[in-house]
Structures are given as structure tokens and as C-alpha cells.
Design an enzyme around this catalytic site. Structure first.
Site, PDB file in Angstrom:
ATOM      1  N   HIS A 193       0.832  -1.200   0.000  1.00 42.12           N
ATOM      2  CA  HIS A 193       0.000   0.000   0.000  1.00 42.12           C
ATOM      3  C   HIS A 193       0.873   1.260   0.000  1.00 42.12           C
ATOM      4  CE1 HIS A 193      -3.650   2.229   0.513  1.00 42.12           C
ATOM      5  NE2 HIS A 193      -2.999   2.979   1.373  1.00 42.12           N
TER       6      HIS A 193
ATOM      7  N   GLU B 251       9.344 -17.057 -18.744  1.00 45.20           N
ATOM      8  CA  GLU B 251       9.090 -16.720 -17.343  1.00 45.20           C
ATOM      9  C   GLU B 251       9.099 -17.948 -16.447  1.00 45.20           C
ATOM     10  OE1 GLU B 251       5.412 -14.547 -17.126  1.00 45.20           O
ATOM     11  OE2 GLU B 251       4.340 -15.960 -18.391  1.00 45.20           O
TER      12      GLU B 251
ATOM     13  N   ARG C 167       5.580 -13.856  -5.576  1.00 46.67           N
ATOM     14  CA  ARG C 167       5.851 -12.465  -5.948  1.00 46.67           C
ATOM     15  C   ARG C 167       4.965 -11.478  -5.192  1.00 46.67           C
ATOM     16  NH1 ARG C 167       3.820 -12.183 -12.252  1.00 46.67           N
ATOM     17  NH2 ARG C 167       3.365  -9.996 -11.909  1.00 46.67           N
TER      18      ARG C 167
ATOM     19  N   CYS D 225       9.952  -7.772 -20.495  1.00 45.04           N
ATOM     20  CA  CYS D 225       8.727  -7.001 -20.260  1.00 45.04           C
ATOM     21  C   CYS D 225       8.276  -7.063 -18.801  1.00 45.04           C
ATOM     22  CB  CYS D 225       7.606  -7.466 -21.176  1.00 45.04           C
ATOM     23  SG  CYS D 225       7.139  -9.182 -20.937  1.00 45.04           S
TER      24      CYS D 225
HETATM   25  C1  PEP Z   1       6.185 -11.168 -15.874  1.00 43.06           C
HETATM   26  O1  PEP Z   1       5.866 -12.213 -15.309  1.00 43.06           O
HETATM   27  O2  PEP Z   1       7.298 -10.636 -15.758  1.00 43.06           O
HETATM   28  C2  PEP Z   1       5.221 -10.462 -16.741  1.00 43.06           C
HETATM   29  C3  PEP Z   1       5.590  -9.442 -17.465  1.00 43.06           C
HETATM   30  O3  PEP Z   1       3.958 -10.888 -16.730  1.00 43.06           O
HETATM   31  P1  PEP Z   1       2.925 -10.621 -15.521  1.00 43.06           P
HETATM   32  O4  PEP Z   1       3.543  -9.625 -14.605  1.00 43.06           O
HETATM   33  O5  PEP Z   1       1.685 -10.127 -16.179  1.00 43.06           O
HETATM   34  O6  PEP Z   1       2.778 -11.985 -14.937  1.00 43.06           O
HETATM   35 MG    MG Z   2       4.148 -13.334 -15.871  1.00 36.70          MG
END
Ligand code: PEP
Ligand code: MG
Length: 577
Positions: free
Chosen positions: A205, A437, A471, A508
Site C-alpha cells: 500500500h 518466465e 511475488r 517485459c
Molecule cells: C512477468 O511475469 O514478468 C510479466 C511481465 O507478466 P505478468 O507480470 O503479467 O505476470
Molecule cells: Mg508473468
């Protein structure tokens, strides 16, 4: 931003016993400031049922409650008068809760029955919280405010300082464990010039509020932060994620001025993105719909490196038709008639469940049927999406070498999946790619590239799966850091495969938004970087200040490090930071 408050002599901090000279956390909002510290005041301990108040003291007990309510409400009203808009509404709503008659009546009844006022406040609030939670919706959202009023009134009854963000009349750096929503309504960026928290992650937050208010912010500094007392002058470099004490005032001012220069260079940077010696890196934007794509088109972004299509459909309970899907996708293509647009097929599941796709609950959704895995049991769903993308493309006027749609699948883990997806794309004339990924995909990138036209590394999930750390977990933020050398080595493996196969390798994930890490990624061989639009100019500016060979040196230093922090420090040291 700086403070010129002469009473806070920076040198005095070094004399404090046990005050750490340098702490590191996660940079969230860049910028450097120097100012004294103010700590968020802790919430009071919740009272238990103490001994019964004698009958002849019960009126006085209730009078103490009403006096505490008056004090709290008057303070909040006074503050409401000094602000406008949303902050004012939040404060006025909090005052209304404090003055709520039904709540006071409950307290009065308990006190009349012999309970101490503080415990009666706790109980009355608990009853209201239960009612509000049961009512759900907007009412349930008010629970935090109820508890906030409870804590303020109990603190007043106990003669303790008011909990939350202290009122300051000169610029300060706000230190906190982590910030609660109620703490942030009146954060004034001219007085709270930076926020530093012990806990929290990049998605906490605190981080969200700091981004909204554009207040330099460092999170997850750790428990050592507590050793820095209120009023200690600190230098916060939120671009590097550092908090320093004992920096001589003139040096602190110089470093703040340098940061301001940098901010000015960033805001005037217009691209195109290349290293100082001309090594081109495509700078692209992560978008989720037509509106964010148009925002990107108005920025320095050259195109779209990640269109998260699942975010278009988070509230859809039935699958949109091919035509309806095409209409959504066409908006994004139309925003960049000449720029590259990389569309990602539905990454439904885990933290982004899509109602018409993810029907079943899973024990471990991050390791479950998400992304391309959904299409194994429902190929038609994927095919209809690819048809929608192809239709959108045919409906939009696009020009130049990037007129073709680049389409990539999330969560590819095997060479067979890559080949299968590529075939479905190629059958529709679409350029086929895969996200890297899952660590397995990085390790087998070379084989996958025999089928694919490009790959894009999703560092968010690649980090999550490489480090076996959720994450979304704030307490594992030290592991879910894309500077982890293990993650960088997988990026390196992918880039080597890309360079041998002459296949484009993009990034990305959030890593692409970190200017220093962007240099490392470029040095590793990444050919495009895609991040949230507001982050792009800082990345482009930083890359423009280093040669490609320096990027390679930074990459080598980071790859060779023992941990994420060491990797960041080693890379920064290459360019004298
Ligand atoms: C990632 O996993 O780095 C990614 C770009 O996809 P998302 O964050 O949408 O899982
Ligand atoms: Mg991802």
C-alpha cells in the site's frame, strides 16, 4: 526537494550510538531528499477487560470518553479545513464516525454497566465492525476507518500521542513500519518529502500511495531502520534505495541537487533509446487496454511490448465473441499505427483469475493451470483469441516493418508447447513468440527459438519461479528481486540463445523499469525493454549515458555477484555510482 532547516545539523547524527550510517531497501519512487526523520506513531495496545469501575466513578469515566472523542474529532476537523478534495472527504468521514451517536450510546451502556471507557470503546467498535463486515460492499470498506477512530480515542484516553502520521510544519522524511490507508489521506508532499518503510514490497500500500503522490519512496529496509530516531537528519536516495545518516549537510545538498538535475534530464528526454555509442534498444510500453495504449503513444514509447489481454476481461463472466475481442485489441493496434505491438494471449489464473476461464479453485494457483496451460484443455479458447487478434489486425490500418502483430504465450514451459503455439499463430499469419518466465523455458530457449520468431522475458514470474518465492509476499521481497544473480544468469542464457539464433529477446517484467538494471539487461543482450509508461524516460536517459561496452561490464559484474544487493552495487560501481 531539500530542507534548509538549520537546527538539524547532519553531523550530530553520527554521534548517536548505534545509528546505522547506511541502510538499503527497495527503490520504489525515484528522487533524493535530505530532511529530518519523523516516525509514524504506533497504534495503542488494545485494552482488555479490567476491573469493574465503581458505580460512583462511572459518570466521570463516560465524561472522559466524551472529552477524548471531542479532542480527536476537533483535531481531525481542524486538519480537514486545511486540505481539499479526497483528503478532506476522508477526514470529514472519520470525524463523523467519531461523533456517531449509536457508537457513543453503546459505550455509554457498557460504562454504565461498570466497564472501563477504553475497553467499552474497543467492544463497541468490534460490534460495529462485525455489522459492517456482514453488510459487505462499501460498508465493509469503512472497517479500517472505524478501527482508526477507536485507536485515536483509546490513545487519547491513555494520554498517549495520536497514532498515525504526526503533524509536522517543516519538511520531514516519514519512517514507518508500513503505512495503512488511513495514515495516508493527508500526506502532503511538501511536508512529507520521502517515505521509508521497514516492511512492504514494491506492490505494498505504501508503494502505491507513494507512486500516486510521486513522493520518493524506499520500502523493505528491514528492522535496522528502527535504530534511526525521530529528528535524525537523513539523506534518502530513493533511486538507489539508500538511507544515509551522518552525511555532511553540504554533501547532502549537493547530492540532492544532482538528483534534481537528473529528474530534469529525464523529463526532457525524448528518445530514441540507444546507448551513448549508438547501440539501439527498443523502448516499449506495457499496456492493458486502448486507454493505456493511447497514453503510451503520447509518451516516449515506440510501441507496445506487452499487452496484457487478460486484464481486459477480469470481470467478464462469459467469453466475449471473436468480434468483441477484436474491437478491444483493435484499439491498442490503432494507438500505434507504425509501432510494434506485442499481444500476450490470456494469462488467466493465479493472481489474475478471469471468471470465464478459471472456474476451479487450486491449491497452488501460481503453479497451477494458468497462462498457456489453460489452452491445453481448451484449445478453442486460444484459437478464438488468435482469430480475434487477426481480425483486429485486418480492421486496423497499420504501416511499416512492424505492421504485423507479434503474439506471445505466457507460461510456456516446454519446447512442445512453444512449437504448438507457434503453429497456431503462423496459421493465422501472426508473428509467434513466447514469454520466458518459467526457468525451464530459459534453459531450453535455444530449442524453443527453432519454432518461435521472438521471445520476451517476464522477469516478474521468472524471478518468482527461480527463487521459489511468491511475488505477492512482502516478507519475501528480498528474494523476489530481479537483481538476483540466478535470475540474471537465466536472462543471459536466453540472450545467448537469441544471439545465436538471431531471435529478438525482449524483457517485459518490472526489471525493465529499473534504469540501472536496464543497462545490465542491455549488456546481457536484450534487444527491447518494455515497462509501465511513466518509467520509460528514466530508462532511456540512463541508457543514453553509457556505452554498450559499459553495459557489458555492468552485466558481467552483476552476473558474478553473490546476491541481489551485491549485483546492484557492483553494476552501479562500474559507472561510479
Ligand atoms: C512477468 O511475469 O514478468 C510479466 C511481465 O507478466 P505478468 O507480470 O503479467 O505476470
Ligand atoms: Mg508473468
Amino acid at each position: 526537494m531539500t530542507t534548509s532547516d538549520p537546527v538539524h545539523d547532519a553531523d550530530s547524527a553520527t554521534e548517536e550510538v548505534g545509528v546505522p550510517a547506511l541502510l538499503r531497501g527497495k527503490p520504489v519512487v525515484p528522487g533524493a531528499v535530505t530532511a529530518p526523520v519523523t516516525w509514524v506513531t504506533a497504534r495503542p495496545a488494545l485494552p482488555g477487560p479490567d476491573a469493574t469501575v465503581p458505580e460512583d466513578r462511572r459518570d466521570a469515566e463516560f465524561a472522559a470518553f466524551t472529552a477524548a472523542v471531542d479532542a480527536v474529532a476537533d483535531r481531525l476537523s481542524g486538519r480537514a479545513e486545511t486540505v481539499d478534495g479526497h483528503a478532506r472527504q476522508v477526514l470529514e468521514a472519520t470525524v463523523a464516525i467519531a461523533r456517531d451517536r449509536a457508537w457513543a450510546k453503546k459505550v455509554k451502556k457498557s460504562v454504565a454497566g461498570g466497564q472501563a471507557a477504553d475497553y467499552a470503546v474497543r467492544q463497541a467498535t468490534d460490534d460495529f465492525v462485525a455489522m459492517f463486515v456482514k453488510a459487505g460492499g462499501v460498508m465493509a470498506d469503512r472497517v479500517t476507518d472505524l478501527r482508526d477512530v477507536r485507536d485515536r480515542v483509546i490513545a487519547e484516553l491513555h494520554g498517549e500521542p495520536e497514532p498515525g502520521v504526526p503533524v509536522v510544519d517543516a519538511p520531514h522524511v516519514l519512517f514507518a513500519d508500513d503505512l495503512a490507508p488511513a495514515d495516508t489521506a493527508t500526506l502532503d508532499p511538501s511536508l512529507i518529502v520521502a517515505v521509508v518503510t521497514e516492511k512492504g514490497g514494491a506492490t505494498s500500500h505504501t508503494a502505491i500511495i507513494a507512486r500516486q503522490l510521486n513522493i520518493p519512496c524506499v520500502v523493505a529496509v528491514g528492522a535496522d531502520l528502527r535504530a534511526i530516531p525521530a529528528d535524525t537528519p537523513v539523506l534518502v536516495d530513493a533511486s538507489a534505495g539508500t538511507v544515509e545518516t551522518g552525511v555532511p549537510a553540504d554533501e547532502a545538498q549537493r547530492r540532492v541537487a544532482e538528483a534534481a538535475d537528473r529528474a530534469a534530464r529525464i523529463s526532457s528526454w525524448t528518445g530514441p533509446c540507444a546507448t551513448a555509442d549508438g547501440h539501439r534498444v527498443q523502448l516499449l510500453a506495457n499496456v492493458q487496454d486502448g486507454a493505456t495504449a493511447r497514453q503510451a503513444a503520447a509518451s516516449v514509447a515506440e510501441g507496445v511490448g506487452l499487452f496484457r489481454t487478460e486484464l481486459c476481461f477480469l470481470s467478464e463472466t462469459s467469453e466475449p465473441s471473436v468480434e468483441d475481442q477484436a474491437a478491444r485489441y483493435a484499439e491498442v493496434f490503432a494507438a500505434f499505427p507504425e509501432g510494434k505491438v506485442v499481444v500476450r494471449t490470456l494469462d488467466a489464473g493465479s493472481d489474475k483469475p478471469v471468471p470465464f476461464v478459471n472456474a476451479e479453485d487450486e491449491e497452488n494457483p501460481a503453479l497451477g493451470v494458468r497462462g498457456l496451460r489453460i489452452a491445453r484443455g481448451n484449445q478453442e479458447l486460444l484459437e478464438r483469441q488468435l482469430d480475434g487478434i487477426a481480425l483486429a489486425l485486418s480492421q486496423t490500418e497499420r504501416r511499416g516493418p512492424d505492421a504485423q502483430a507479434w503474439v506471445m504465450a505466457p507460461m510456456v514451459a516446454t519446447v512442445h508447447e512453444a512449437a504448438w503455439f507457434a503453429e497456431l499463430c503462423h496459421a493465422r499469419g501472426l508473428t509467434a513468440g513466447a514469454m520466458i518466465e518459467v526457468p525451464a523455458a530459459a534453459l531450453l530457449a535455444e530449442k524453443m527459438m527453432r519454432h518461435l520468431d521472438f521471445v520476451s522475458i517476464g522477469t516478474n514470474d521468472l524471478t518468482q519461479y527461480t527463487m521459489a518465492a511468491d511475488r505477492l509476499s512482502a516478507s519475501l521481497a528480498y528474494l523476489t528481486d530481479p537483481w538476483q544473480p540466478a535470475v540474471l544468469r537465466l536472462v543471459h542464457t536466453t540472450c545467448r540463445a537469441g544471439s545465436a539464433a538471431k531471435t529478438a529477446v525482449g524483457v517485459c517484467g518490472e526489471a525493465a523499469a529499473d534504469p540501472l538494471l536496464a543497462c545490465v539487461l542491455t549488456g546481457l543482450g536484450v534487444t527491447s525493454l518494455s515497462a509501465a509508461t511513466p518509467a520509460l524516460a528514466a530508462v532511456g536517459t540512463q541508457l543514453g549515458e553509457v556505452d554498450f561496452v559499459t553495459c557489458r561490464d555492468m552485466a558481467a559484474a552483476a552476473l558474478d555477484a553473490d546476491g541481489a544487493e551485491e549485483a546492484r552495487i557492483a553494476a552501479a560501481a562500474v559507472i561510479g555510482l
